[in-house]
Design a protein around this motif. Structure first.
Motif, short mmCIF file in Angstrom:
data_model
loop_
_atom_site.label_atom_id
_atom_site.label_comp_id
_atom_site.label_asym_id
_atom_site.label_seq_id
_atom_site.Cartn_x
_atom_site.Cartn_y
_atom_site.Cartn_z
N ILE A 1 -108.74 1.98 -37.73
CA ILE A 1 -108.24 2.89 -36.71
C ILE A 1 -107.06 2.21 -36.04
O ILE A 1 -107.14 1.04 -35.64
N VAL A 2 -105.94 2.94 -35.93
CA VAL A 2 -104.73 2.41 -35.29
C VAL A 2 -104.30 3.41 -34.24
O VAL A 2 -103.79 4.49 -34.57
N GLY A 3 -104.53 3.09 -32.98
CA GLY A 3 -104.22 4.04 -31.92
C GLY A 3 -105.04 5.30 -32.10
O GLY A 3 -106.26 5.26 -32.15
N ASP A 4 -104.36 6.45 -32.22
CA ASP A 4 -105.06 7.72 -32.42
C ASP A 4 -105.03 8.17 -33.88
O ASP A 4 -105.27 9.34 -34.17
N SER A 5 -104.73 7.24 -34.80
CA SER A 5 -104.69 7.56 -36.23
C SER A 5 -105.73 6.76 -36.97
O SER A 5 -106.14 5.68 -36.54
N VAL A 6 -106.15 7.29 -38.11
CA VAL A 6 -107.10 6.57 -38.96
C VAL A 6 -106.46 6.30 -40.31
O VAL A 6 -105.60 7.05 -40.78
N ASP B 1 -100.75 -5.94 -29.78
CA ASP B 1 -101.25 -6.24 -28.43
C ASP B 1 -101.28 -4.99 -27.55
O ASP B 1 -102.08 -4.92 -26.61
N ALA B 2 -100.40 -4.02 -27.87
CA ALA B 2 -100.30 -2.83 -27.03
C ALA B 2 -101.04 -1.62 -27.62
O ALA B 2 -100.99 -0.54 -27.04
N THR B 3 -101.71 -1.79 -28.76
CA THR B 3 -102.33 -0.66 -29.47
C THR B 3 -103.78 -0.99 -29.81
O THR B 3 -104.10 -2.13 -30.19
N TYR B 4 -104.65 0.01 -29.70
CA TYR B 4 -106.03 -0.17 -30.11
C TYR B 4 -106.08 -0.23 -31.64
O TYR B 4 -105.67 0.70 -32.33
N VAL B 5 -106.60 -1.34 -32.18
CA VAL B 5 -106.72 -1.50 -33.63
C VAL B 5 -108.16 -1.95 -33.94
O VAL B 5 -108.65 -2.92 -33.37
N GLU B 6 -108.80 -1.20 -34.83
CA GLU B 6 -110.15 -1.55 -35.24
C GLU B 6 -110.24 -1.50 -36.78
O GLU B 6 -109.85 -0.49 -37.39
N VAL B 7 -110.73 -2.58 -37.37
CA VAL B 7 -110.89 -2.64 -38.82
C VAL B 7 -112.35 -2.39 -39.15
O VAL B 7 -113.23 -3.04 -38.61
N ARG B 8 -112.58 -1.42 -40.06
CA ARG B 8 -113.94 -1.06 -40.43
C ARG B 8 -114.24 -1.35 -41.89
O ARG B 8 -115.24 -0.89 -42.42
N LEU B 9 -113.38 -2.07 -42.55
CA LEU B 9 -113.58 -2.35 -43.97
C LEU B 9 -114.85 -3.16 -44.17
O LEU B 9 -115.03 -4.20 -43.55
#
Length: 439
Positions: A36-41, A431-439
């Protein structure tokens, strides 16, 4: 001398690995989220798609599960970075990509792929193999890819122009580490040659120039009287690269044309027809169709003055005089000032140029040559209406071998400076964006 794109690298499997059919009463997993990167997947199918790109480009996908997982994580990081740049481009209100730009890019990419198939049937079969049902579906996919690429490129270009993406010079240790890491994969240095040259262009006489100018003036008069530019280009233009496209050169920036053409093109208003402009190629009639930021969409009609055998003989006589003056010890600079074709932007000094990339008559003439040898006149006629005679003096011949650290120092420094700047920029975005790795 740009290598052609490999077709399988363009025709991708969009869906990656198709999902397994669900048993009755079970949920069917359509796709999974890799990040997930900001409001995109970023869906897992996109990761598989990128993996297919690398596989089709010849990359060996590891069989070991641990190594494969590491590769997948690298791909996810790459896609995250691309998404971060795209989102930054979309936030920048000074960046805009027109549908015309996208369509032009799609047309070029589509044509490059289609032309590499012998028939329409073979092309459609490859599309089906790559999970594209029809050419129209493939064009829609290309449009998405090109829109994203154009936005990213514009952002990075604007940042460089504003000084927001300044190179960050690497340390000596970073250079040494990079050299050692790349050494095993580095191709061998080809045999190269360095030489000085005087290029004597075959010039048309005044009668031919006047005749071409007169024809150009008459075409301009018709165009300004609302004649169709594309029709006139197909009828009169002698530029084989653009004639059948109605003279279209597409969207271009400064630095793509010879100075005389560029000076006129970038001062025209949209729809304005230039007078005939003389360059080394002949007389150009130029029309700018659209203007945006630092780019113009332009087309032209080229009228080449006729060359006679007397013109060729006159140029050859001058080239023979240059060769004899070389042998007699005349200073190179004075010979170049008197005879060299600076109008055509030909180099006088060529350094460490791969011999295998030289025109065949250059390579033949260099057989058995040694430093300080004077070679020529050589006729260089590439069929572009600009025949010329070349006289060169060999300075250095280097055999094939391994690239040394010093051979690559400047290239590595530039590459790492750009990489360091990009990494710094990407870290700022992360640093300014929500980033979540789900791999």
């Amino acid at each position: 001398m740009r290598p052609k794109a490999v077709v399988p690298a363009v025709l991708l499997l969009l869906a990656g690995v198709p999902p397994l059919a669900a048993q009755e009463g079970e949920f069917e997993e359509i796709d999974r989220i890799a990040a997930i990167v900001g409001d995109s997947v970023i869906p897992m199918s996109r990761v598989e798609e990128e993996l297919n790109v690398r596989r089709q480009q010849g990359y060996q996908v590891p069989e070991d599960s641990g190594e494969r997982r590491q590769l997948m994580r690298e791909i996810v990081d790459y896609l995250i970075n691309q998404q971060l740049i795209l989102q930054a481009a979309l936030r920048d209100t000074t960046i805009a990509v027109s549908e015309q730009e996208i369509q032009s890019a799609v047309d070029r990419a589509y044509r490059e792929v289609r032309d590499q198939f012998g028939s329409e049937l073979d092309f459609r079969r490859q599309l089906e193999t790559s999970n594209f049902g029809t050419p129209e579906e493939y064009r829609r996919w290309l449009a998405d890819q090109q829109r994203t690429e154009l936005l990213r490129n514009q952002l990075l270009q604007r940042m460089r122009e504003r000084g927001d993406l300044t190179p960050l010079a690497p340390t000596e240790a970073e250079l040494r580490d990079f050299y050692q890491q790349a050494r095993e994969q580095q191709q061998r240095r080809p045999a190269t040659v360095s030489f000085r040259q005087v290029v004597v262009r075959v010039k048309p006489d005044s009668v031919a120039l006047d005749s071409a100018r007169t024809l150009g003036d008459s075409i301009v008069a018709e165009l300004r009287d609302d004649a169709d530019f594309a029709v006139a280009a197909r009828r009169f233009s002698q530029d084989p690269g653009s004639r059948e496209q109605g003279g279209e050169l597409g969207w271009v920036r400064r630095g793509n044309f010879v100075p005389q053409f560029e000076a006129m093109a970038f001062q025209l208003r949209p729809g304005q027809i230039s007078p005939p402009v003389l360059t080394v190629f002949g007389y150009h009639i130029i029309e700018v169709q659209r203007v945006q930021a630092a780019e113009i969409q332009v087309r032209h009609i080229l009228i080449r003055p006729a060359l006679t055998e007397e013109d060729r003989q006159r140029a050859r006589a001058d080239a023979e005089a240059v060769a004899q003056a070389f042998l007699d010890g005349a200073p190179f600079d004075s010979l170049a000032a008197q005879y060299h074709d600076y109008f055509g932007q030909e180099q006088t000094l060529v350094e460490d140029f791969p011999q295998e990339q030289l025109p065949q008559n250059y390579r033949d003439a260099l057989t058995g040559a040694t430093p300080d040898d004077v070679i020529g006149p050589l006729l260089l006629d590439e069929g572009d209406g600009r025949p010329k005679y070349v006289v060169m003096q060999v300075e250095e011949l280097r055999p094939e071998g391994e690239y040394s650290f010093e051979d690559l120092r400047d290239q590595m420094r530039n590459m790492l400076s750009e990489q360091n700047a990009m990494q710094r920029f990407l870290q700022t975005l992360r640093d300014a964006t929500y980033v979540e790795v789900r791999l």
